[in-house]
Design a protein around this motif. Structure first.
Motif, PDB file in Angstrom:
ATOM      1  N   SER A  90       0.811  -1.216   0.000  1.00  9.40           N
ATOM      2  CA  SER A  90       0.000   0.000   0.000  1.00  9.40           C
ATOM      3  C   SER A  90       0.846   1.268   0.000  1.00  9.40           C
ATOM      4  CB  SER A  90      -0.927   0.013   1.219  1.00  9.40           C
ATOM      5  OG  SER A  90      -0.199   0.249   2.414  1.00  9.40           O
ATOM      6  N   GLY A  91       2.177   1.133   0.100  1.00  5.92           N
ATOM      7  CA  GLY A  91       3.054   2.290   0.110  1.00  5.92           C
ATOM      8  C   GLY A  91       3.456   2.767   1.492  1.00  5.92           C
ATOM      9  N   GLU A  92       3.010   2.074   2.554  1.00 12.21           N
ATOM     10  CA  GLU A  92       3.418   2.423   3.912  1.00 12.21           C
ATOM     11  C   GLU A  92       4.855   1.960   4.145  1.00 12.21           C
ATOM     12  OE1 GLU A  92       2.026   4.120   6.247  1.00 12.21           O
ATOM     13  OE2 GLU A  92      -0.106   4.223   5.691  1.00 12.21           O
ATOM     14  N   LYS A  93       5.644   2.802   4.798  1.00 14.32           N
ATOM     15  CA  LYS A  93       7.029   2.426   5.085  1.00 14.32           C
ATOM     16  C   LYS A  93       7.070   1.272   6.071  1.00 14.32           C
ATOM     17  CE  LYS A  93       7.780   5.472   9.058  1.00 14.32           C
ATOM     18  NZ  LYS A  93       8.616   6.523   9.667  1.00 14.32           N
ATOM     19  N   LEU A  94       8.062   0.392   5.902  1.00 14.60           N
ATOM     20  CA  LEU A  94       8.366  -0.621   6.904  1.00 14.60           C
ATOM     21  C   LEU A  94       9.414  -0.063   7.847  1.00 14.60           C
ATOM     22  CD1 LEU A  94       6.855  -2.560   4.955  1.00 14.60           C
ATOM     23  CD2 LEU A  94       8.483  -4.314   5.670  1.00 14.60           C
ATOM     24  N   TRP A  95       9.212  -0.306   9.130  1.00 16.78           N
ATOM     25  CA  TRP A  95      10.034   0.280  10.178  1.00 16.78           C
ATOM     26  C   TRP A  95      10.627  -0.836  11.019  1.00 16.78           C
ATOM     27  CZ3 TRP A  95       7.999   1.259  15.529  1.00 16.78           C
ATOM     28  CH2 TRP A  95       8.917   1.968  16.319  1.00 16.78           C
ATOM     29  N   ALA A  96      11.945  -0.716  11.313  1.00 18.70           N
ATOM     30  CA  ALA A  96      12.631  -1.773  12.048  1.00 18.70           C
ATOM     31  C   ALA A  96      12.080  -1.953  13.449  1.00 18.70           C
ATOM     32  CB  ALA A  96      14.126  -1.478  12.117  1.00 18.70           C
ATOM     33  N   GLY A  97      11.458  -0.913  14.025  1.00 25.21           N
ATOM     34  CA  GLY A  97      10.863  -1.058  15.342  1.00 25.21           C
ATOM     35  C   GLY A  97       9.732  -2.064  15.367  1.00 25.21           C
ATOM     36  N   GLU A  98       9.079  -2.292  14.226  1.00 23.34           N
ATOM     37  CA  GLU A  98       8.019  -3.287  14.114  1.00 23.34           C
ATOM     38  C   GLU A  98       8.508  -4.554  13.433  1.00 23.34           C
ATOM     39  OE1 GLU A  98       4.921  -1.307  12.011  1.00 23.34           O
ATOM     40  OE2 GLU A  98       4.214  -0.197  13.759  1.00 23.34           O
ATOM     41  N   HIS A  99       9.433  -4.421  12.493  1.00 21.22           N
ATOM     42  CA  HIS A  99       9.960  -5.551  11.733  1.00 21.22           C
ATOM     43  C   HIS A  99      11.447  -5.687  12.063  1.00 21.22           C
ATOM     44  CE1 HIS A  99       6.172  -5.554   9.501  1.00 21.22           C
ATOM     45  NE2 HIS A  99       6.328  -4.243   9.380  1.00 21.22           N
ATOM     46  N   HIS A 100      11.737  -6.386  13.160  1.00 18.94           N
ATOM     47  CA  HIS A 100      13.083  -6.388  13.724  1.00 18.94           C
ATOM     48  C   HIS A 100      14.134  -6.958  12.786  1.00 18.94           C
ATOM     49  CE1 HIS A 100      11.208  -6.428  18.041  1.00 18.94           C
ATOM     50  NE2 HIS A 100      10.847  -5.387  17.329  1.00 18.94           N
ATOM     51  N   ASP A 101      13.744  -7.882  11.923  1.00 18.09           N
ATOM     52  CA  ASP A 101      14.726  -8.519  11.048  1.00 18.09           C
ATOM     53  C   ASP A 101      15.290  -7.559  10.011  1.00 18.09           C
ATOM     54  OD1 ASP A 101      12.209  -8.416   9.912  1.00 18.09           O
ATOM     55  OD2 ASP A 101      12.320 -10.394   8.980  1.00 18.09           O
ATOM     56  N   MET A 102      14.717  -6.371   9.878  1.00 22.88           N
ATOM     57  CA  MET A 102      15.246  -5.419   8.906  1.00 22.88           C
ATOM     58  C   MET A 102      16.687  -5.036   9.235  1.00 22.88           C
ATOM     59  SD  MET A 102      11.997  -2.894   8.151  1.00 22.88           S
ATOM     60  CE  MET A 102      12.729  -2.130   6.689  1.00 22.88           C
ATOM     61  N   VAL A 103      17.038  -4.969  10.530  1.00 26.41           N
ATOM     62  CA  VAL A 103      18.391  -4.540  10.896  1.00 26.41           C
ATOM     63  C   VAL A 103      19.438  -5.600  10.580  1.00 26.41           C
ATOM     64  CG1 VAL A 103      17.528  -3.012  12.690  1.00 26.41           C
ATOM     65  CG2 VAL A 103      18.251  -5.324  13.300  1.00 26.41           C
ATOM     66  N   THR A 104      19.014  -6.816  10.238  1.00 29.88           N
ATOM     67  CA  THR A 104      19.966  -7.875   9.879  1.00 29.88           C
ATOM     68  C   THR A 104      20.256  -7.910   8.384  1.00 29.88           C
ATOM     69  OG1 THR A 104      18.302  -9.623   9.543  1.00 29.88           O
ATOM     70  CG2 THR A 104      19.072  -9.243  11.802  1.00 29.88           C
ATOM     71  N   VAL A 105      19.562  -7.098   7.610  1.00 27.43           N
ATOM     72  CA  VAL A 105      19.807  -6.984   6.167  1.00 27.43           C
ATOM     73  C   VAL A 105      20.656  -5.742   5.944  1.00 27.43           C
ATOM     74  CG1 VAL A 105      18.773  -6.749   3.883  1.00 27.43           C
ATOM     75  CG2 VAL A 105      17.597  -8.082   5.656  1.00 27.43           C
ATOM     76  N   SER A 106      21.799  -5.896   5.294  1.00 23.06           N
ATOM     77  CA  SER A 106      22.703  -4.758   5.108  1.00 23.06           C
ATOM     78  C   SER A 106      22.563  -4.187   3.703  1.00 23.06           C
ATOM     79  CB  SER A 106      24.159  -5.169   5.353  1.00 23.06           C
ATOM     80  OG  SER A 106      24.606  -6.062   4.365  1.00 23.06           O
ATOM     81  N   ALA A 107      22.811  -2.884   3.636  1.00 22.90           N
ATOM     82  CA  ALA A 107      22.762  -2.178   2.359  1.00 22.90           C
ATOM     83  C   ALA A 107      24.003  -1.307   2.239  1.00 22.90           C
ATOM     84  CB  ALA A 107      21.502  -1.321   2.273  1.00 22.90           C
ATOM     85  N   ALA A 108      24.634  -1.328   1.089  1.00 21.68           N
ATOM     86  CA  ALA A 108      25.830  -0.527   0.843  1.00 21.68           C
ATOM     87  C   ALA A 108      25.755   0.055  -0.562  1.00 21.68           C
ATOM     88  CB  ALA A 108      27.091  -1.366   1.011  1.00 21.68           C
ATOM     89  N   ARG A 109      26.242   1.272  -0.709  1.00 20.75           N
ATOM     90  CA  ARG A 109      26.281   1.887  -2.029  1.00 20.75           C
ATOM     91  C   ARG A 109      27.417   1.292  -2.849  1.00 20.75           C
ATOM     92  NH1 ARG A 109      26.158   8.149  -2.794  1.00 20.75           N
ATOM     93  NH2 ARG A 109      26.008   7.400  -4.927  1.00 20.75           N
TER      94      ARG A 109
END
Length: 273
Positions: A41-60
């Protein structure tokens, strides 16, 4: 005082990357939070609710992005300059550019839910809110409130001491607080509360507001597991206006380069809370 660490978070709420040198633009460190994960729906996902997001890394990587998660092949995503627009429910944005089906599928599998990856092609079009200290002409990327977050190591050491006094465990990693600019030196804990302006390397910043802290700080950056610290201890020592506080949000007054080890000068003209 010196710059001890620099951090960039290419994708909002995913694990960031340490830098030796950073180019600062009006909306923050170059490449910081230009990407975001949203639901269908276009709502942002937030690590405070979806804890596993902090285990996925992103680099330029040049003009693109490298995504990495345990047990999965890395994925390279190019900046989708010609991608279709996607509705985004984030203040001052309205729409962003789709990163494409491969990126959506990779992240959906990594996070165990259907998501989309979007890119903010022009961060200069998103105004910073006056409620967070923004002034006319101030802009930011997908960041929540201000272009950069500044924190100091003496403040973290004081917090670790408070936690230890209350029977807590090992010292916390600064990465829990997701700062862009970390400063160390001969200064008292929470001296940054009083700073009005800061010069780091070639860039001068002005204070925007103190940073209220949320549940993301309770997540172990390596595992995503949550605990009670540092919110429990901050609530005992750093609570006012119904929130707990650590670090300050700042706005760049000019463009330029900052390098780890650069000298830092600060001007303090405000009262500490």
């Amino acid at each position: 005082m010196i710059v001890s660490d620099l951090w960039r978070y290419p994708v909002k709420s995913l694990r960031g990357e340490p830098l030796r040198e950073a180019e600062v633009r009006p909306w923050g460190i170059s490449g910081d939070r230009r990407w975001m994960v949203v639901d269908p729906s276009g709502e942002k996902l937030w690590a405070g609710e979806h804890h596993d997001m902090v285990t996925v890394s992103a680099a330029r990587t040049g003009q693109g992005l490298r995504l990495r998660a345990g047990g999965r092949p890395d994925l390279h995503v190019d900046e989708p300059v010609d991608g279709p627009p996607v509705e985004v429910r984030l203040r001052g944005v309205g729409h962003a550019v789709s990163a494409g089906d491969p990126a959506d599928a990779w992240l959906s599998e990594a996070l165990g839910r259907r998501v989309r990856l979007v890119w903010l092609a022009d961060p200069a079009r998103r105004p910073m809110s006056e409620a967070h200290g923004g002034r006319p002409g101030d802009v930011l990327s997908f960041a929540d409130a201000a272009p950069l977050l500044l924190a100091t190591l003496p403040s973290l050491r004081q917090l670790d001491d408070w936690i230890a006094q209350n029977g807590g465990g090992a010292p916390l990693e600064m990465s829990r607080f997701r700062p862009n600019l970390v400063i160390d030196g001969d200064l008292p804990p929470f001296a940054e509360d009083t700073w009005n302006e800061v010069q780091a390397g070639e860039v001068r910043f002005r204070f925007a507001e103190h940073c209220d802290r949320c549940a993301v700080t309770t997540l172990d950056p390596a595992t995503g597991r949550s605990g009670k610290e540092p919110i429990r201890t901050l609530a005992r020592h750093r609570r006012w206006d119904g929130q707990v506080w650590f670090g300050i949000r700042v706005v760049p007054l000019n463009e330029g380069t900052i390098t780890v080890g650069d000298p830092v000068r600060a001007e303090g003209t405000r009262s500490s809370r």
